[in-house]
Design an enzyme around this catalytic site. Structure first.
Site, PDB file in Angstrom:
ATOM      1  N   HIS A 137      -2.776   3.241  -8.117  1.00  0.00           N
ATOM      2  CA  HIS A 137      -3.317   2.306  -9.099  1.00  0.00           C
ATOM      3  C   HIS A 137      -3.111   2.861 -10.501  1.00  0.00           C
ATOM      4  CE1 HIS A 137      -6.523   4.980  -7.656  1.00  0.00           C
ATOM      5  NE2 HIS A 137      -7.013   4.955  -8.892  1.00  0.00           N
ATOM      6  N   HIS A 178       0.825  -1.213   0.000  1.00  0.00           N
ATOM      7  CA  HIS A 178       0.000   0.000   0.000  1.00  0.00           C
ATOM      8  C   HIS A 178       0.858   1.261   0.000  1.00  0.00           C
ATOM      9  CE1 HIS A 178      -3.347   2.695   1.117  1.00  0.00           C
ATOM     10  NE2 HIS A 178      -2.383   3.350   1.739  1.00  0.00           N
TER      11      HIS A 178
HETATM   12  P1  AMP Z   1      -9.239   7.127  -9.234  1.00  0.00           P
HETATM   13  O1  AMP Z   1     -10.354   8.089  -9.512  1.00  0.00           O
HETATM   14  O2  AMP Z   1      -8.059   7.266 -10.149  1.00  0.00           O
HETATM   15  O3  AMP Z   1      -8.853   7.129  -7.775  1.00  0.00           O
HETATM   16  O4  AMP Z   1      -9.824   5.692  -9.599  1.00  0.00           O
HETATM   17  C1  AMP Z   1     -10.523   4.874  -8.725  1.00  0.00           C
HETATM   18  C2  AMP Z   1     -11.241   3.866  -9.570  1.00  0.00           C
HETATM   19  O5  AMP Z   1     -11.658   2.807  -8.737  1.00  0.00           O
HETATM   20  C3  AMP Z   1     -12.491   4.401 -10.285  1.00  0.00           C
HETATM   21  O6  AMP Z   1     -12.343   4.262 -11.692  1.00  0.00           O
HETATM   22  C4  AMP Z   1     -13.617   3.523  -9.719  1.00  0.00           C
HETATM   23  O7  AMP Z   1     -14.607   3.218 -10.684  1.00  0.00           O
HETATM   24  C5  AMP Z   1     -12.863   2.293  -9.255  1.00  0.00           C
HETATM   25  N1  AMP Z   1     -13.505   1.532  -8.191  1.00  0.00           N
HETATM   26  C6  AMP Z   1     -14.037   2.010  -7.053  1.00  0.00           C
HETATM   27  N2  AMP Z   1     -14.503   0.988  -6.298  1.00  0.00           N
HETATM   28  C7  AMP Z   1     -14.241  -0.152  -6.984  1.00  0.00           C
HETATM   29  C8  AMP Z   1     -14.482  -1.544  -6.728  1.00  0.00           C
HETATM   30  N3  AMP Z   1     -15.086  -1.981  -5.604  1.00  0.00           N
HETATM   31  N4  AMP Z   1     -14.096  -2.450  -7.658  1.00  0.00           N
HETATM   32  C9  AMP Z   1     -13.494  -2.033  -8.805  1.00  0.00           C
HETATM   33  N5  AMP Z   1     -13.229  -0.743  -9.085  1.00  0.00           N
HETATM   34  C10 AMP Z   1     -13.597   0.186  -8.197  1.00  0.00           C
END
Ligand code: AMP
Length: 113
Positions: A101, A48
């Site tokens: 990510h 993390h």
């Molecule tokens: P960011 O806006 O770069 O922080 O991206 C976070 C991403 O995580 C977004 O595209 C969300 O759609 C995705 N996300 C949030 N919760 C989940 C989940 N439980 N499983 C898969 N993707 C997720």
């Protein structure tokens, strides 16, 4: 190290379900729950850390490892004609999950605006 209140750490631990497409001891790749392209995967390091700006030397090695793996994982998941990688950092970029990510986008011609 995993962090207790982190969504992606919970996904890594299997406490929150996800559609995994690749996993090894260092990284996990799963489908984004709200896809912004025909193929939208998220690659996360199992260690993390919040931001690129927080990255130490061993985490930089981990990021390099992920970048080396991503092209074949993308190709095996519908991005054989190309893909785009995105890392959002901070408020202006709309970062919503504070565990580093890499978005992998593809499966279609991607708009560039
Ligand atoms: P960011 O806006 O770069 O922080 O991206 C976070 C991403 O995580 C977004 O595209 C969300 O759609 C995705 N996300 C949030 N919760 C989940 C989940 N439980 N499983 C898969 N993707 C997720």
């Amino acid at each position: 190290m995993l962090k207790e209140d982190c969504l992606f750490c919970k996904i890594i631990e299997g406490k929150i379900p996800s559609t995994k497409v690749y996993e090894d001891d260092k990284m996990l790749v799963f489908k984004d729950i709200e896809p912004k392209a025909k193929v939208h995967l998220l690659a996360v390091p199992k260690d993390h850390f919040k931001l690129l700006a927080d990255m130490n030397a061993s985490q930089a090695e981990l990021l390099k490892y992920m970048l080396e793996k991503i092209p074949s994982i993308a190709a095996e998941n519908g991005c054989e004609k190309g893909f785009r990688l995105v890392i959002n950092q901070g408020e202006d970029a709309g970062q919503s999950v504070f565990h580093l990510h890499i978005h992998i986008l593809g499966g279609q011609t991607l708009p560039w605006e």
